[in-house]
Each structure stands twice: as structure tokens, then as C-alpha cells.
Design a protein around this motif. Sequence first.
Motif, PDB file in Angstrom:
ATOM      1  N   GLY A 100       0.594  -0.833  -0.309  1.00  0.00           N
ATOM      2  CA  GLY A 100      -0.282   0.134  -0.422  1.00  0.00           C
ATOM      3  C   GLY A 100       0.994   1.410  -0.209  1.00  0.00           C
ATOM      4  N   ASP A 101       2.108   1.371   0.735  1.00  0.00           N
ATOM      5  CA  ASP A 101       2.843   2.631   0.892  1.00  0.00           C
ATOM      6  C   ASP A 101       3.500   2.541  -0.834  1.00  0.00           C
ATOM      7  OD1 ASP A 101       4.287   0.066   1.563  1.00  0.00           O
ATOM      8  OD2 ASP A 101       5.565   0.983   2.259  1.00  0.00           O
ATOM      9  N   HIS A 102       3.074   2.147  -2.106  1.00  0.00           N
ATOM     10  CA  HIS A 102       4.313   1.856  -2.980  1.00  0.00           C
ATOM     11  C   HIS A 102       2.711   1.907  -3.887  1.00  0.00           C
ATOM     12  CE1 HIS A 102       7.834   0.704  -1.348  1.00  0.00           C
ATOM     13  NE2 HIS A 102       6.941   0.307  -0.274  1.00  0.00           N
ATOM     14  N   ILE A 103       1.583   1.951  -3.793  1.00  0.00           N
ATOM     15  CA  ILE A 103       0.408   1.751  -5.030  1.00  0.00           C
ATOM     16  C   ILE A 103      -0.885   2.834  -4.510  1.00  0.00           C
ATOM     17  CG2 ILE A 103       1.284  -0.504  -5.647  1.00  0.00           C
ATOM     18  CD1 ILE A 103      -1.578  -1.926  -4.927  1.00  0.00           C
ATOM     19  N   GLY A 141      13.848  -1.335  -4.248  1.00  0.00           N
ATOM     20  CA  GLY A 141      12.151  -1.109  -3.339  1.00  0.00           C
ATOM     21  C   GLY A 141      12.899  -0.980  -2.006  1.00  0.00           C
ATOM     22  N   ASP A 142      11.984  -2.354  -1.104  1.00  0.00           N
ATOM     23  CA  ASP A 142      11.742  -2.224   0.141  1.00  0.00           C
ATOM     24  C   ASP A 142      13.341  -3.138   0.423  1.00  0.00           C
ATOM     25  OD1 ASP A 142      10.316  -0.643   0.108  1.00  0.00           O
ATOM     26  OD2 ASP A 142       8.787  -1.521   1.082  1.00  0.00           O
ATOM     27  N   LEU A 143      14.622  -3.595  -0.514  1.00  0.00           N
ATOM     28  CA  LEU A 143      15.415  -4.533   0.290  1.00  0.00           C
ATOM     29  C   LEU A 143      15.558  -4.164   1.626  1.00  0.00           C
ATOM     30  CD1 LEU A 143      17.826  -4.878  -2.661  1.00  0.00           C
ATOM     31  CD2 LEU A 143      16.350  -6.422  -2.062  1.00  0.00           C
ATOM     32  N   MET A 198      13.642   2.551  -1.674  1.00  0.00           N
ATOM     33  CA  MET A 198      12.064   3.389  -1.157  1.00  0.00           C
ATOM     34  C   MET A 198      12.186   3.653   0.511  1.00  0.00           C
ATOM     35  SD  MET A 198      11.884   2.781  -4.071  1.00  0.00           S
ATOM     36  CE  MET A 198      10.932   2.937  -5.623  1.00  0.00           C
ATOM     37  N   HIS A 199      13.163   3.467   1.431  1.00  0.00           N
ATOM     38  CA  HIS A 199      13.232   3.245   2.160  1.00  0.00           C
ATOM     39  C   HIS A 199      13.943   3.846   3.219  1.00  0.00           C
ATOM     40  CE1 HIS A 199       8.530   2.482   2.519  1.00  0.00           C
ATOM     41  NE2 HIS A 199       8.822   0.610   2.168  1.00  0.00           N
ATOM     42  N   LEU A 200      14.859   3.901   2.012  1.00  0.00           N
ATOM     43  CA  LEU A 200      16.358   4.289   3.289  1.00  0.00           C
ATOM     44  C   LEU A 200      16.168   6.001   3.829  1.00  0.00           C
ATOM     45  CD1 LEU A 200      18.858   3.670  -0.082  1.00  0.00           C
ATOM     46  CD2 LEU A 200      18.796   2.318   2.837  1.00  0.00           C
TER      47      LEU A 200
HETATM   48 ZN   LIG Z   1       7.710  -0.468   1.594  1.00  0.00          ZN
END
Ligand SMILES: [Zn+2]
Length: 307
Positions: free
Chosen positions: A146-149, A238-240, A285-287
Amino acid sequence: MKLNTLFSTTIMVASMLAATSCGSSNNNAEQPPLPVATAVCEGVTTLEIDSATTLITLRDNAEPSTQPNRLFYGKDNKDSAKVEQLSPSGSVPSSIHAFLVKKDNKLALFDTGNGIDKGGKLLSRLDSAGYGPENIDYIILTHMHGDHIGGLLNGDSVVYARAEVFVPQVECQYWLSQSNGNGQLAARVVDAYGSRLHQFSFTDTTALPLGIRAMAAIGHTPGHSVYSVSGNRLLITGDLIHGYDLQCQDMNISPSYDINPEQAAHARKFFYSLASRKHSIIAGMHLPGNGVLIEVEPVQEMEMQAE
Ligand SMILES: [Zn+2]
């Protein structure tokens, strides 16, 4: 040996640039010069990746945020002691970013944040960068959380009026098979964008525009993808990583968001190793900071020290 001293990977926060030399020179003459992040406004920076490619970082949350240590404790809290030792402050910086790539006079947006109805600031950040949603040519999704789309929709209406949307087929089909809230959101996105939503196979190397390549980075979700832009010069990862300050010390640590923690750890180490070997810039995306890592330390060191 103290772990922290070994991991000097530099997060190029625009506000730090004036105080550091990390972004201004590169001692290895064989490598292209390191880009310098320029602050546009709160939550927006730009970097020239190469002569044809600009990266614009867009923070979706209003203020920089954190994740609590407990997110990384693992199954049956197996990693709790290690996490508390490596992150004594009790939380880890972790914001939400989307990334806009400008190349060949086209705009490709990677992920769309939480959406305006959940307080996402992406559209106002985009406006600050000089663009409206109608200017976006392509939207390329790392995965369908959801935090991406969420930002693709406002209610059930499309936000991006003419963008072609690309998502790995395996990712899309997984969420369409789920009846939970995230699966329902994915179904609404697929319905709303109709024929403008393209599901592609990882084996199709020409599926994406602008020479962008998708690489399977499965683990966080069943179809999670890393994208290479301008060869491997820029990797959109992404979310690695969800808590860089913690996970850079031990890449085996996974957040509870990772659907398959073992696969996620493998993907994390593989792509950070690739970035180190290829001197790639990472946009995650979350760095923390502006979401961009200019230089990545060899992962082998990280793994050795984690043992
Ligand atoms: Zn995320």
C-alpha cells in the motif's frame, strides 16, 4: 572489531553535501564522477545520474520518520538481542520515498507512496519539482504494498491521467489472489488503470521503456523487483532495506514486512554486492535522508562481520 566503524557507506543527504567531500570527487579515475544532490525544497532533491538522466527524490511523508527496533526482531523474536545491541536508540530512521527519473524528455515515476487520503505528500513534492501527475509518462512499481501503490488512486479514481503503469506479473497475480486489504487495493488499482496497466515477465528484457531493466528481488514480496537505469549506474531497489542504519550492520536482519525473510536477506545481499562491484548509485524507498546511497561498501565485509 566494532561494526559501526566498518560501514562508512555514505548516505548523500542534500543538507550534508556542503560539509562533506563524498559527493564532490572520486579518486578512481575509471569511474564516472559521483553525482551531487541538490535540495529543491523539504523532501525533494535532484541528482544528475549521467548526461541524459536526472533523478528526483520525492519523500512521501511530511517529516523524516523512524521504525521501532521491534519491527526487526524476526520470527519468535530470535534477533531481538542482536537488534537492541546494534540499534541502542530503540528505533531506526526510515522514510517513504518515490523516485522520478527524467530521461529522453520522458518522466518515469517509481512507486507512488501512500496516497493523498493517507496523508501522502508525493503530489505536493512533485508539484514543488515542477510537475503535475498529468506530466508522468510511466509509473514503474517495485511491488504492490500500500505504501507504494496507494498513491495511484484517489478514492477509486486514477491520479495519473495518462501514465502507462508497469508491474511484475508474478507480483500482480499474487496480490490479486489475496483477499486481505492489500489484495483488495491491488484489485482496485488494476480495475482503475485497465489497459494502461502492463504486467510483465522478468524474462522479458524489453518490457520497460527508456532502457530500464527489471531484476527479480523476491522475498519482501513474491514479485518484488529492482530496476536498473542507465545500465547499472542507478539501481532502484524498492524495499530491500527498511532500516538502513541497522541492516547495513547485518544484512541477515529482516523486518516483519518481509514475506519470506530468508529470500529477502539473500536479495538484499545480492543487490548491495552488485551495487558495490558496479559502483552503482542506490535509490531505496525506505532509506533515510533523501533515499540515495552514492557509494556502497563491499557486502562481503558486512557478511563476514555479521558472523
Ligand atoms: Zn514499503
